[in-house]
Motif scaffolding. Structure first.
Motif, mmCIF file in Angstrom:
data_model
loop_
_atom_site.group_PDB
_atom_site.id
_atom_site.type_symbol
_atom_site.label_atom_id
_atom_site.label_comp_id
_atom_site.label_asym_id
_atom_site.label_seq_id
_atom_site.Cartn_x
_atom_site.Cartn_y
_atom_site.Cartn_z
ATOM 1 N N SER A 285 0.844 -1.191 0.000
ATOM 2 C CA SER A 285 0.000 0.000 0.000
ATOM 3 C C SER A 285 0.879 1.240 0.000
ATOM 4 C CB SER A 285 -0.909 0.006 1.235
ATOM 5 O OG SER A 285 -0.142 0.098 2.409
ATOM 6 N N TRP A 286 0.417 2.316 -0.586
ATOM 7 C CA TRP A 286 1.240 3.512 -0.698
ATOM 8 C C TRP A 286 1.098 4.379 0.542
ATOM 9 C CZ3 TRP A 286 -2.664 7.197 -1.176
ATOM 10 C CH2 TRP A 286 -3.858 6.742 -1.742
ATOM 11 N N GLU A 288 0.318 7.408 2.038
ATOM 12 C CA GLU A 288 -0.409 8.605 1.619
ATOM 13 C C GLU A 288 0.127 9.867 2.273
ATOM 14 O OE1 GLU A 288 -4.972 10.258 1.746
ATOM 15 O OE2 GLU A 288 -4.606 8.183 1.187
ATOM 16 N N ASP A 289 0.674 9.744 3.468
ATOM 17 C CA ASP A 289 1.197 10.929 4.145
ATOM 18 C C ASP A 289 2.359 11.534 3.361
ATOM 19 O OD1 ASP A 289 1.405 12.744 6.463
ATOM 20 O OD2 ASP A 289 3.321 11.725 6.766
ATOM 21 N N VAL A 290 3.292 10.691 2.918
ATOM 22 C CA VAL A 290 4.427 11.175 2.127
ATOM 23 C C VAL A 290 3.954 11.686 0.773
ATOM 24 C CG1 VAL A 290 6.590 10.515 1.011
ATOM 25 C CG2 VAL A 290 6.041 9.640 3.285
ATOM 26 N N GLN A 291 3.018 10.983 0.180
ATOM 27 C CA GLN A 291 2.519 11.390 -1.131
ATOM 28 C C GLN A 291 1.777 12.724 -1.072
ATOM 29 O OE1 GLN A 291 0.316 7.833 -2.088
ATOM 30 N NE2 GLN A 291 1.910 7.125 -3.475
ATOM 31 N N LEU A 292 0.996 12.908 -0.019
ATOM 32 C CA LEU A 292 0.281 14.172 0.128
ATOM 33 C C LEU A 292 1.267 15.322 0.296
ATOM 34 C CD1 LEU A 292 -2.390 15.691 0.439
ATOM 35 C CD2 LEU A 292 -2.319 15.179 2.895
ATOM 36 N N PHE A 293 2.307 15.095 1.079
ATOM 37 C CA PHE A 293 3.344 16.112 1.269
ATOM 38 C C PHE A 293 4.026 16.436 -0.058
ATOM 39 C CE2 PHE A 293 7.915 16.901 2.426
ATOM 40 C CZ PHE A 293 7.728 18.201 2.859
ATOM 41 N N ALA A 294 4.346 15.398 -0.839
ATOM 42 C CA ALA A 294 4.990 15.610 -2.138
ATOM 43 C C ALA A 294 4.077 16.374 -3.086
ATOM 44 C CB ALA A 294 5.380 14.267 -2.751
ATOM 45 N N LEU A 295 2.792 16.047 -3.075
ATOM 46 C CA LEU A 295 1.854 16.716 -3.976
ATOM 47 C C LEU A 295 1.666 18.184 -3.593
ATOM 48 C CD1 LEU A 295 0.202 16.100 -6.448
ATOM 49 C CD2 LEU A 295 -1.723 15.485 -4.982
ATOM 50 N N ILE A 296 1.731 18.481 -2.304
ATOM 51 C CA ILE A 296 1.663 19.881 -1.858
ATOM 52 C C ILE A 296 2.856 20.667 -2.399
ATOM 53 C CG2 ILE A 296 1.839 21.372 0.170
ATOM 54 C CD1 ILE A 296 0.209 19.298 1.710
ATOM 55 N N TYR A 330 -3.897 7.713 -9.030
ATOM 56 C CA TYR A 330 -4.389 7.851 -7.661
ATOM 57 C C TYR A 330 -5.710 8.610 -7.577
ATOM 58 C CZ TYR A 330 0.179 6.196 -6.153
ATOM 59 O OH TYR A 330 1.300 5.441 -5.953
ATOM 60 N N GLY A 331 -6.186 9.124 -8.710
ATOM 61 C CA GLY A 331 -7.438 9.870 -8.693
ATOM 62 C C GLY A 331 -8.625 9.044 -8.244
ATOM 63 N N THR A 332 -8.572 7.739 -8.496
ATOM 64 C CA THR A 332 -9.675 6.846 -8.100
ATOM 65 C C THR A 332 -9.300 5.954 -6.927
ATOM 66 O OG1 THR A 332 -8.934 5.210 -9.738
ATOM 67 C CG2 THR A 332 -10.597 6.810 -10.443
ATOM 68 N N ARG A 333 -8.129 6.204 -6.323
ATOM 69 C CA ARG A 333 -7.660 5.323 -5.249
ATOM 70 C C ARG A 333 -7.209 6.119 -4.022
ATOM 71 N NH1 ARG A 333 -5.904 3.414 -10.124
ATOM 72 N NH2 ARG A 333 -6.103 1.182 -10.557
ATOM 73 N N SER A 334 -7.792 7.261 -3.801
ATOM 74 C CA SER A 334 -7.302 8.122 -2.731
ATOM 75 C C SER A 334 -8.418 8.532 -1.785
ATOM 76 C CB SER A 334 -6.645 9.375 -3.328
ATOM 77 O OG SER A 334 -7.576 10.078 -4.131
ATOM 78 N N THR A 335 -8.004 9.054 -0.648
ATOM 79 C CA THR A 335 -8.947 9.584 0.328
ATOM 80 C C THR A 335 -9.427 10.955 -0.135
ATOM 81 O OG1 THR A 335 -7.172 10.635 1.584
ATOM 82 C CG2 THR A 335 -7.751 8.369 2.180
ATOM 83 N N PRO A 336 -10.486 11.478 0.466
ATOM 84 C CA PRO A 336 -10.995 12.798 0.050
ATOM 85 C C PRO A 336 -9.943 13.909 0.126
ATOM 86 C CG PRO A 336 -12.628 11.681 1.388
ATOM 87 C CD PRO A 336 -11.401 10.821 1.421
ATOM 88 N N LEU A 337 -9.086 13.887 1.147
ATOM 89 C CA LEU A 337 -8.069 14.932 1.281
ATOM 90 C C LEU A 337 -7.073 14.873 0.130
ATOM 91 C CD1 LEU A 337 -6.729 17.216 2.837
ATOM 92 C CD2 LEU A 337 -5.536 15.491 4.222
ATOM 93 N N PHE A 338 -6.597 13.674 -0.178
ATOM 94 C CA PHE A 338 -5.637 13.518 -1.268
ATOM 95 C C PHE A 338 -6.289 13.843 -2.611
ATOM 96 C CE2 PHE A 338 -2.797 11.147 -4.130
ATOM 97 C CZ PHE A 338 -1.566 11.574 -3.661
ATOM 98 N N LEU A 339 -7.535 13.440 -2.779
ATOM 99 C CA LEU A 339 -8.256 13.732 -4.020
ATOM 100 C C LEU A 339 -8.444 15.234 -4.195
ATOM 101 C CD1 LEU A 339 -9.797 12.749 -6.511
ATOM 102 C CD2 LEU A 339 -11.843 12.527 -5.068
ATOM 103 N N SER A 340 -8.686 15.932 -3.092
ATOM 104 C CA SER A 340 -8.832 17.384 -3.158
ATOM 105 C C SER A 340 -7.551 18.045 -3.656
ATOM 106 C CB SER A 340 -9.202 17.926 -1.775
ATOM 107 O OG SER A 340 -9.209 19.341 -1.765
#
Length: 360
Positions: A285-286, A288-296, A330-340
């Motif tokens: 599983s990926w 998400e905390d690191v990915q969200l930080f990277a996307l920011i 990840y558009g269809t595999r993410s939580t609402p926060l990450f999708l936002s």
């Protein structure tokens, strides 16, 4: 005119004070004396900590790294000698002794922390600027020394304090006008070192992790805000740095799109981070905390680079070939926060690059 007696009981007139290198009473001369006093204080404190025995009851105290102490003593002997203004002196002369401490294997952690603080103070006080002879070599030496810091094993509190100071120096270096002399490799190294602290802080205190992430966010902003100033299809490098009448830099900085491409690729690679499930069951599983930080961080780079990204094919290719893949995946595999955050990134790309991006 006679000055009042100082701490040592001596009194000098202005002429004798000039011969001793202290000058008269002008604000510039007093500032020069202040810099000398600051350097003397830092060197004295550093020597005291290095000489302090680890075991207070030990009778035979030996200092392994003798050349570090010799360099500090030599610097202290030169500080109050008559010389020109500090901003006209090669900064390597007074920075290298502190860098030697930072890179030494045989120096206690408290001394390393003091040396890093001294370098931070030198940069923040703008003792040297972009017109100072040797400024480029000095700022490169600071980056190399800080990113190759040697720290002895000690308690977590002391280690965290040193790491916090490292983050402060990295940020101060990039904020400084002298950062214009940094190479692409040096800038990339600064960002990579900051991310190493982010990783290291994952199992440490929350304060260190928040500071590390905040510092990395600021570094990305400082770097990518320069993208619109770089000529299209150019590296941003100039053979010679020129100055305007007010002392400002004319022309592009030394570092350019190469480091921005490398940093952007690195941030995109963080979107592919995977970790094992905590229960040991199921597929990978990926994180998400690191990915969200990277996307920011990616979103900030796009906001600051704006339409200028379209003028640099390598950055544009990275967005089309790598970033789009992860956004769709990840558009269809993410939580609402990450999708936002994905939606915000796509919206920014549409506003800035809709005429540059080829959608297949």
């Amino acid at each position: 005119m006679v000055r009042p007696k100082g701490i040592g009981g001596d009194c000098y007139d202005d002429e004798e004070g000039d011969r001793r290198g202290f000058g008269g009473n002008s604000s510039v001369q007093l500032k020069e004396v202040g810099v000398s006093c600051m350097l003397s204080t830092e060197v004295g404190a550093l020597l005291a900590v290095i000489r302090r025995p680890v075991d207070p009851n030990a009778t035979d105290v030996t200092v392994a790294d003798t050349h570090v102490i010799v360099a500090l003593k030599n610097l202290r002997s030169l500080i109050f000698q008559p010389h020109g203004e500090w901003h006209t002196i090669d900064p390597v002369l007074y920075i290298s002794p502190f860098i030697n401490v930072i890179q030494s294997d045989e120096i206690p952690a408290p001394a390393t922390a003091l040396a890093i603080s001294a370098v931070l103070k030198i940069i923040r006080l703008n003792i040297f600027d972009e017109k100072t002879p040797g400024a480029g070599d000095a700022i490169q030496a600071v980056v190399h020394g800080i990113t190759n810091c040697r720290l002895e094993r000690t308690d977590h509190v002391t280690e965290d304090a040193v790491l916090m100071r490292i983050l402060q120096v990295l940020l101060a270096v990039m904020r400084s006008r002298v950062s214009a002399f940094l190479t692409d490799h040096a800038v990339t190294t600064v960002v990579n070192t900051c991310f190493q602290v982010v990783q290291h802080s994952a199992c440490r205190g929350d304060m260190l992790q928040k500071n590390a992430r905040h510092t990395m966010h600021e570094l990305v902003q400082i770097i990518f805000i320069k993208l619109p100033e770089i000529k299209p299809n150019g590296s941003g490098k100039g053979s010679e740095i020129e100055f305007d009448e007010e002392g400002g830099l004319i022309g592009p900085p030394v570092y350019g799109t190469q480091c921005m491409v490398d940093i952007f690729k690195f941030l995109c690679s963080l979107l592919n981070v995977v970790v094992e499930c905590s229960d040991g069951l199921g597929p990978m599983s990926w994180d998400e905390d690191v990915q969200l930080f990277a996307l920011i961080l990616i979103n900030s780079a796009i906001e600051l680079g704006g339409e200028a990204i379209g003028n640099h094919p390598r950055l544009l290719w990275t967005i089309q070939d790598e970033l789009f893949y992860y956004l769709i995946y990840y558009g269809t595999r993410s939580t609402p926060l990450f999708l936002s955050m994905i939606c915000s990134t796509v919206l920014n790309l549409y506003h800035f690059l809709r005429r540059s991006v080829d959608v297949v």
